[in-house]
Design an enzyme around this catalytic site. Structure first.
Site, PDB file in Angstrom:
ATOM      1  N   CYS A 122      11.982  -7.086   1.489  1.00  0.00           N
ATOM      2  CA  CYS A 122      12.967  -6.042   1.761  1.00  0.00           C
ATOM      3  C   CYS A 122      13.551  -6.245   3.164  1.00  0.00           C
ATOM      4  CB  CYS A 122      12.330  -4.655   1.630  1.00  0.00           C
ATOM      5  SG  CYS A 122      11.238  -4.208   2.999  1.00  0.00           S
TER       6      CYS A 122
ATOM      7  N   ILE B 104       0.869  -1.173   0.000  1.00  0.00           N
ATOM      8  CA  ILE B 104       0.000   0.000   0.000  1.00  0.00           C
ATOM      9  C   ILE B 104       0.907   1.225   0.000  1.00  0.00           C
ATOM     10  CG2 ILE B 104      -1.828   1.238   1.212  1.00  0.00           C
ATOM     11  CD1 ILE B 104      -2.432  -1.538   2.612  1.00  0.00           C
TER      12      ILE B 104
ATOM     13  N   GLU C 256       4.205  -7.957   2.941  1.00  0.00           N
ATOM     14  CA  GLU C 256       4.561  -8.862   4.028  1.00  0.00           C
ATOM     15  C   GLU C 256       4.212  -8.256   5.384  1.00  0.00           C
ATOM     16  OE1 GLU C 256       7.922  -9.139   0.897  1.00  0.00           O
ATOM     17  OE2 GLU C 256       6.424  -7.687   1.550  1.00  0.00           O
TER      18      GLU C 256
END
Length: 132
Positions: free
Chosen positions: A87, A44, A56
């Protein structure tokens, strides 16, 4: 359909829910809790960039906000040829709750790559590191 395939399919389904007007890079996630419950997430974005949340973390935070703290595996899907790994921030969040979690990466062809969080974050810093 086995549990892992179903989890991967849920992650792929979340690609269409992503709000990505800036990067145009949708990511979907499906997090399986130890009790079998699945929480999904998508990335988002925000025009200010730093408030953006990855798929995640969306899934993990939804699960934690519903009282879940034990996780078995997470599937992460992207509409890319290469596999899209979490990430660094997402790896750290996973380390907090599930330092041994299985991570399944799914590409646009439906191929998967199965890893563990220790493979992705070999020297992770977690709650145990704060013990004296």
């Amino acid at each position: 359909m086995d549990e892992k395939t179903a989890l991967c399919q849920k992650a792929v389904e979340m690609l269409k829910m992503a709000y990505v007007p800036y990067s145009r890079f949708p990511v979907g996630a499906a997090l399986e809790c130890a009790d079998g419950t699945v929480f999904t997430g998508c990335n988002i974005e925000n025009a200010a960039y730093t408030p953006t949340v990855c798929a995640e973390r969306t899934a993990v935070f939804k699960a934690v906000s519903e009282g879940r703290r034990a996780f078995r595996r997470i599937a992460i899907a992207a509409d890319t040829e290469k596999f899209c790994a979490p990430c660094g921030v997402c790896r750290q969040v996973l380390e907090e709750f599930a330092p041994e979690i299985e991570v399944i990466l799914v590409n646009r062809e439906g191929k998967t790559l199965e890893l563990t969080l220790p493979e992705l974050l070999p020297y992770g810093f977690g709650p145990k590191d704060l013990e004296r």
